[in-house]
Design an enzyme around this catalytic site. Structure first.
Site, PDB file in Angstrom:
ATOM      1  N   ASP A   1       0.782  -1.016  -0.049  1.00 26.13           N
ATOM      2  CA  ASP A   1       0.060  -0.026   0.299  1.00 26.13           C
ATOM      3  C   ASP A   1       0.950   1.353  -0.061  1.00 26.13           C
ATOM      4  OD1 ASP A   1       0.899   0.649   2.594  1.00 26.13           O
ATOM      5  OD2 ASP A   1      -1.422   0.172   3.476  1.00 26.13           O
TER       6      ASP A   1
ATOM      7  N   CYS B   1       3.470  -2.482   4.374  1.00 20.94           N
ATOM      8  CA  CYS B   1       2.495  -1.133   4.542  1.00 20.94           C
ATOM      9  C   CYS B   1       3.371  -0.522   5.437  1.00 20.94           C
ATOM     10  CB  CYS B   1       1.094  -1.649   5.200  1.00 20.94           C
ATOM     11  SG  CYS B   1       1.181  -2.518   6.614  1.00 20.94           S
TER      12      CYS B   1
ATOM     13  N   THR C   1       3.653  -0.357   8.889  1.00 21.52           N
ATOM     14  CA  THR C   1       4.028  -1.153   9.648  1.00 21.52           C
ATOM     15  C   THR C   1       4.507  -2.254   9.386  1.00 21.52           C
ATOM     16  OG1 THR C   1       1.972  -1.790  10.809  1.00 21.52           O
ATOM     17  CG2 THR C   1       3.069   0.515  11.708  1.00 21.52           C
TER      18      THR C   1
ATOM     19  N   HIS D   1      12.760 -22.342  10.754  1.00 20.11           N
ATOM     20  CA  HIS D   1      11.991 -23.209  11.678  1.00 20.11           C
ATOM     21  C   HIS D   1      10.407 -23.141  11.261  1.00 20.11           C
ATOM     22  CE1 HIS D   1      14.941 -21.975  15.205  1.00 20.11           C
ATOM     23  NE2 HIS D   1      15.370 -22.340  14.129  1.00 20.11           N
TER      24      HIS D   1
ATOM     25  N   HIS E   1      10.049 -28.968  14.057  1.00 22.76           N
ATOM     26  CA  HIS E   1       9.616 -27.658  13.257  1.00 22.76           C
ATOM     27  C   HIS E   1       8.675 -28.003  12.400  1.00 22.76           C
ATOM     28  CE1 HIS E   1      12.754 -25.569  14.921  1.00 22.76           C
ATOM     29  NE2 HIS E   1      13.751 -25.907  14.281  1.00 22.76           N
TER      30      HIS E   1
END
Length: 150
Positions: free
Chosen positions: A8, A65, A67, A98, A134
């Site tokens: 974005d 974006c 954050t 992992h 894992h």
């Protein structure tokens, strides 16, 4: 590798640097936008990347974006997607080794383009360990996803 990319307006600043790095290193990029800095809704750009990765049409997905939080939440709603929000190279390595993450999210307002490219490089070049412990944990995540997917 084939990499799907979407962002974005908050992630737009990272886009040119990351796509230039990807192409320079021989990766094919599927660009789902945006192509300018106008305000848009991040789910609209996360969804096609996540669907592409989930369907096996891309090896990995990268979304950005402001954050990285909102766009990663949206991506993780698509079955089969394991999108990790990354802000350091240690986490990029660990989530591939992992968690066998197939998507990564970055925050355009929280990290700069140089660090973002380093994170992308580590993410794309770290293989999944394949260790039983894992895989067992990933299988449990998949079981949760199946339980709540209708």
């Amino acid at each position: 590798m084939k990499i799907a990319f979407g962002c974005d307006h908050g992630g737009f600043v990272l886009k040119a640097e990351i796509i230039e790095y990807l192409k320079k290193n021989g990766h094919e990029v599927m660009d789902f936008g945006i192509n300018d800095g106008h305000s848009v809704d991040y789910p609209d750009y996360s969804l096609p990347v996540a669907e592409c990765v989930s369907a096996g049409q891309a090896d990995f997905g990268i979304v950005a974006c402001g954050t990285g939080i909102g766009i990663s939440i949206a991506a993780n709603k698509v079955p089969g997607v394991r999108c990790a929000l990354l802000s350091d190279t240690f986490s990029a390595h660990a989530t591939r080794e992992h968690n066998n993450a197939n998507m990564m999210a970055l925050g355009g307002r929280t990290i700069g383009p140089g660090l973002a490219v380093d994170i992308v490089d580590v993410f794309l070049n770290t293989p999944f360990s394949g260790d039983e412990r894992h895989q067992r944990r990933i299988d449990k995540i998949t079981a949760i996803e199946k339980k709540y997917s209708k």
